[in-house]
Design an enzyme around this catalytic site. Sequence first.
Site, PDB file in Angstrom:
ATOM      1  N   ALA A 120       0.909  -1.510  -0.027  1.00 52.78           N
ATOM      2  CA  ALA A 120       0.152   0.010   0.244  1.00 52.78           C
ATOM      3  C   ALA A 120       0.839   1.423   0.152  1.00 52.78           C
ATOM      4  O   ALA A 120       2.017   1.229   0.282  1.00 52.78           O
ATOM      5  CB  ALA A 120      -0.908   0.061   1.378  1.00 52.78           C
ATOM      6  N   TYR A 164      -5.404   9.430   1.546  1.00 54.67           N
ATOM      7  CA  TYR A 164      -4.855   8.005   1.934  1.00 54.67           C
ATOM      8  C   TYR A 164      -6.386   7.262   2.211  1.00 54.67           C
ATOM      9  O   TYR A 164      -6.472   6.110   1.825  1.00 54.67           O
ATOM     10  CB  TYR A 164      -4.020   8.152   3.056  1.00 54.67           C
ATOM     11  CG  TYR A 164      -3.667   6.506   3.588  1.00 54.67           C
ATOM     12  CD1 TYR A 164      -3.220   5.642   2.946  1.00 54.67           C
ATOM     13  CD2 TYR A 164      -4.453   6.371   5.012  1.00 54.67           C
ATOM     14  CE1 TYR A 164      -2.963   4.531   3.685  1.00 54.67           C
ATOM     15  CE2 TYR A 164      -3.960   5.065   5.733  1.00 54.67           C
ATOM     16  CZ  TYR A 164      -3.260   4.234   4.944  1.00 54.67           C
ATOM     17  OH  TYR A 164      -3.148   2.975   5.428  1.00 54.67           O
ATOM     18  N   TRP A 220      -2.703   1.976  13.611  1.00 53.59           N
ATOM     19  CA  TRP A 220      -1.647   2.129  14.335  1.00 53.59           C
ATOM     20  C   TRP A 220      -0.518   1.125  14.310  1.00 53.59           C
ATOM     21  O   TRP A 220      -0.015   0.429  15.341  1.00 53.59           O
ATOM     22  CB  TRP A 220      -1.877   2.365  15.840  1.00 53.59           C
ATOM     23  CG  TRP A 220      -2.743   3.717  15.887  1.00 53.59           C
ATOM     24  CD1 TRP A 220      -3.657   4.298  15.170  1.00 53.59           C
ATOM     25  CD2 TRP A 220      -2.788   4.400  17.313  1.00 53.59           C
ATOM     26  NE1 TRP A 220      -4.161   5.311  15.803  1.00 53.59           N
ATOM     27  CE2 TRP A 220      -3.863   5.376  16.983  1.00 53.59           C
ATOM     28  CE3 TRP A 220      -2.372   4.205  18.434  1.00 53.59           C
ATOM     29  CZ2 TRP A 220      -4.119   6.265  18.229  1.00 53.59           C
ATOM     30  CZ3 TRP A 220      -2.783   4.981  19.524  1.00 53.59           C
ATOM     31  CH2 TRP A 220      -3.517   6.232  19.394  1.00 53.59           C
TER      32      TRP A 220
END
Length: 282
Positions: free
Chosen positions: A61, A126, A151
């Site tokens: 990604a 994003y 996270w």
Amino acid sequence: MNILITGCNGQLGNEMQLLEKENLQHTYYNTDVQELDITDQQAIEQFVTENQIDGIVNCAAYTAVDKAEDNKDFCKTLNTVAPAYLAAAVEKRGGWMIQISTDYVFDGTKHTPYVETDTPCPDSVYGSTKLDGEKNVLASCKNSMIIRTAWLYSTFGNNFVKTMIRLGKEKPELGVIFDQIGTPTYARDLAICIMTAINKGIVPGIYHFSNEGVISWYDFTKAIHRLAGITTCHVRPLHTAEYPTPAHRPHYSVLDKTKIKQTYGMEVPYWEESLKDCIEKL
């Protein structure tokens, strides 16, 4: 099964490779851009056909959240278009796909943990490109799983935990955001979750996965320093407004994990236990 792993040089990809050595019943093809450019549809189709790929785990990604605001086209190519290519190629073989997504598909205005049926409302390039990638995968491969996480950190690559340890040793004082709340995710725990889904069988749909518990970036930093034995750095709390960034971050992005726990009968470790494990390995 023959399983293609993309983004193998990233945090999650590296953790997947460690677990593969314990899961020898399948053959894994670990690739990054050097081995397979996932923005090249023809290359994907050729790779999937030649290696008789039965399943794909897309760990690749564009994750530079702030840079994405100025790099929309490439971010869209990697996060939205490429997953569609992968999903379509494996669908032709009657295979399955696991697409890794993000808490950034939500804007963070909720005050209770996000469930899979909550309406996404991304507030960054994003987040928007990752949400469109989810939709493309679900539309292109009927046997696909979306796993949203948050996270992420590990012993590999650059991440918040390693940065806070380094800065804690270098600086006498640090300011860290205290009004953004979420849950850290140890990439190894996410990799174990993915392996569980592969071995028990893909149940299509959207899932949430992070470690258990809730914390702010400020409290997370305090815990990192405590577990790493850093005592000389004073950490002070900052408001988000004191630390402006190009991309908007969700103020609250805690993910509810009930669905994945019930579907696969898995227990999810508490964030501090996993953090301790990671820091001991570092």
